[in-house]
Design an enzyme around this catalytic site. Structure first.
Site, PDB file in Angstrom:
ATOM      1  N   ARG A   1       0.847  -1.188   0.000  1.00 15.36           N
ATOM      2  CA  ARG A   1       0.000   0.000   0.000  1.00 15.36           C
ATOM      3  C   ARG A   1       0.887   1.244   0.000  1.00 15.36           C
ATOM      4  NH1 ARG A   1      -2.191  -3.572   3.854  1.00 15.36           N
ATOM      5  NH2 ARG A   1      -4.328  -4.268   3.404  1.00 15.36           N
TER       6      ARG A   1
ATOM      7  N   LYS B   1      -2.348  -2.022   7.699  1.00 22.39           N
ATOM      8  CA  LYS B   1      -3.780  -1.948   7.979  1.00 22.39           C
ATOM      9  C   LYS B   1      -4.150  -3.002   9.016  1.00 22.39           C
ATOM     10  CE  LYS B   1      -8.156  -1.520   5.500  1.00 22.39           C
ATOM     11  NZ  LYS B   1      -8.808  -1.584   4.173  1.00 22.39           N
TER      12      LYS B   1
ATOM     13  N   HIS C   1      -2.687   2.581  -5.607  1.00 19.10           N
ATOM     14  CA  HIS C   1      -3.323   1.324  -5.210  1.00 19.10           C
ATOM     15  C   HIS C   1      -3.561   0.413  -6.415  1.00 19.10           C
ATOM     16  CE1 HIS C   1      -4.740  -0.521  -1.534  1.00 19.10           C
ATOM     17  NE2 HIS C   1      -5.776  -1.031  -2.181  1.00 19.10           N
TER      18      HIS C   1
ATOM     19  N   ARG D   1      -0.848  -2.096  -6.621  1.00 16.78           N
ATOM     20  CA  ARG D   1      -1.053  -3.220  -5.687  1.00 16.78           C
ATOM     21  C   ARG D   1      -2.066  -4.198  -6.278  1.00 16.78           C
ATOM     22  NH1 ARG D   1      -1.270  -4.858  -0.106  1.00 16.78           N
ATOM     23  NH2 ARG D   1      -3.365  -5.395   0.602  1.00 16.78           N
TER      24      ARG D   1
ATOM     25  N   HIS E   1      -4.361  -9.646   3.776  1.00 16.35           N
ATOM     26  CA  HIS E   1      -5.824  -9.664   3.890  1.00 16.35           C
ATOM     27  C   HIS E   1      -6.261 -10.563   5.042  1.00 16.35           C
ATOM     28  CE1 HIS E   1      -6.401  -8.549  -0.639  1.00 16.35           C
ATOM     29  NE2 HIS E   1      -6.164  -7.491   0.118  1.00 16.35           N
TER      30      HIS E   1
ATOM     31  N   TYR F   1      -9.910 -10.649  -6.977  1.00 19.13           N
ATOM     32  CA  TYR F   1      -9.004 -10.616  -8.127  1.00 19.13           C
ATOM     33  C   TYR F   1      -9.302 -11.722  -9.137  1.00 19.13           C
ATOM     34  CZ  TYR F   1      -6.543  -7.322  -5.167  1.00 19.13           C
ATOM     35  OH  TYR F   1      -6.235  -6.242  -4.379  1.00 19.13           O
TER      36      TYR F   1
END
Length: 360
Positions: free
Chosen positions: A217, A242, A307, A310, A333, A342
């Site tokens: 990120r 995150k 982003h 990424r 994640h 994705y």
């Protein structure tokens, strides 16, 4: 010629003091209450060797407090009553005490200011659930806020009532909007290649390569320190990303030499990528500008963000046959469902259309 100085904020510690005194020309500035030394290669080398980089602070003329901005701007702060200002202050302090991220704190405080301003001189504790819902309806109809902004406002309001006033959750349990989950926007490999090839600035190229080659990120790139790059194990340590999680991602072989060349040329001390002032982190806005400039030079006409690199990293891994669980891990994640988005954009996952099987 303007003389540049480095400043260090050193806690009282005999061992640290000894290290600081070994810096050529270092002296105590009584007015600033900081250690000061002329900015040159010799001083930088000693600071790095003595592991004092983390004690560097901004030059006095560059010192600033992180100012929280909001919409509507300063008029909101001026118009709030004393009681409402106390509510904002207590919320800010509670967010800090609970160690919320700076950007989250800034967004919550801004949303709360706008909410309180709407109710003018009302005591926040007297505002009912029905009135909150009416306020949200007003924001949707008149301000045309997005689903994510609406959720942010709800989170800020709930945080104030639940964690500051300690009121029951059910009292302010308002309905949330239906979530729009857009597909990730992805670049083609050829587009990424052109962006890198047409970026000549070494610092800019390294940041772009980390965004794409590590799937980082924007904030994670800017939080890197020189110590986070491990050339022996070929890893990148991502700290407090995150969800305040640490993770380790592979360092691409192709990135090692550019990073070494960059380190020798720029000699970063505190952050891997510093701004124009020593010890100051490179700004998010500047990095987004680097990405947009690279996309423009690559003749990519659609808008490109950091982003998207990424997203492209994850998608291209999936297209290459990489296990989706591994992709989930390197992206950081929590849920596999987030990573599964994705599969909807990865070309290798697309079935052949029956139209393409028809005879001419």
């Amino acid at each position: 010629m303007h003389m540049r100085y480095l400043y260090l904020n050193i806690p009282y510690d005999q061992e640290l003091m000894a290290r600081v005194r070994s810096i050529p020309g270092a002296h105590w500035n009584r007015d600033l209450r900081l250690w000061q030394a002329q900015d040159n290669k010799q001083v930088r080398k000693v600071i790095a060797n003595k592991n004092l980089g983390r004690h560097l602070c901004l030059a006095p003329e560059s010192k600033h407090q992180e100012v929280e901005t909001s919409k509507p701007t300063d008029q909101v702060r001026i118009a709030l009553t004393a009681l409402q200002q106390v509510a904002v202050q207590r919320t800010s302090e509670t967010l800090t005490r609970r160690q919320y991220a700076f950007n989250t704190k800034k967004s919550y405080v801004a949303a709360l200011r706008g909410y309180l301003f709407y109710f003018k001189d009302r005591d926040p504790a007297d505002i009912t659930k029905a009135e909150i819902e009416a306020y949200l309806l007003y924001k949707v109809e008149h301000s045309q806020i997005s689903e994510s902004t609406q959720n942010l406002i709800i989170n800020a309001i709930k945080f104030y009532y639940e964690h500051v006033l300690s009121l029951p959750r059910t009292r302010y349990d308002v309905a949330r909007p239906r979530k729009h989950d857009p597909l990730p926007k992805v670049l083609a490999r050829e587009e990424v290649s052109k962006m890198l090839a047409r970026t000549e600035n070494l610092k800019h190229k390294c940041m772009l390569m980390l965004l794409y080659g590590g799937g980082l990120r924007l904030s994670e790139v800017l939080e890197l320190t020189p110590e986070d790059i491990n050339s022996k194990r070929m890893t990148i340590k991502v700290r407090r990303s995150k969800g305040k999680k640490d993770r380790v991602v592979p360092l691409p072989e192709r990135l090692l030499v550019p990073l070494r060349n960059y380190y020798r040329a720029y000699e970063p001390l505190t952050w891997l990528f510093e701004g124009s002032t020593v010890g100051e982190r490179y700004s998010p806005r500047s990095l987004q500008k680097v990405v947009k400039t690279a996309a423009s030079r690559a003749n990519i006409e659609r808008p490109v963000t950091a982003h998207m690199l990424r997203h492209s990293y994850a998608t291209h891994l999936l297209e290459a046959g990489t296990d989706i669980r591994y992709i989930q891990e390197v992206l950081g994640h929590n849920s596999i469902k987030t990573t599964e988005r994705y599969t909807h954009v990865a070309m290798s996952q697309k079935p052949v259309s029956p139209l393409d099987g028809l005879d001419d």
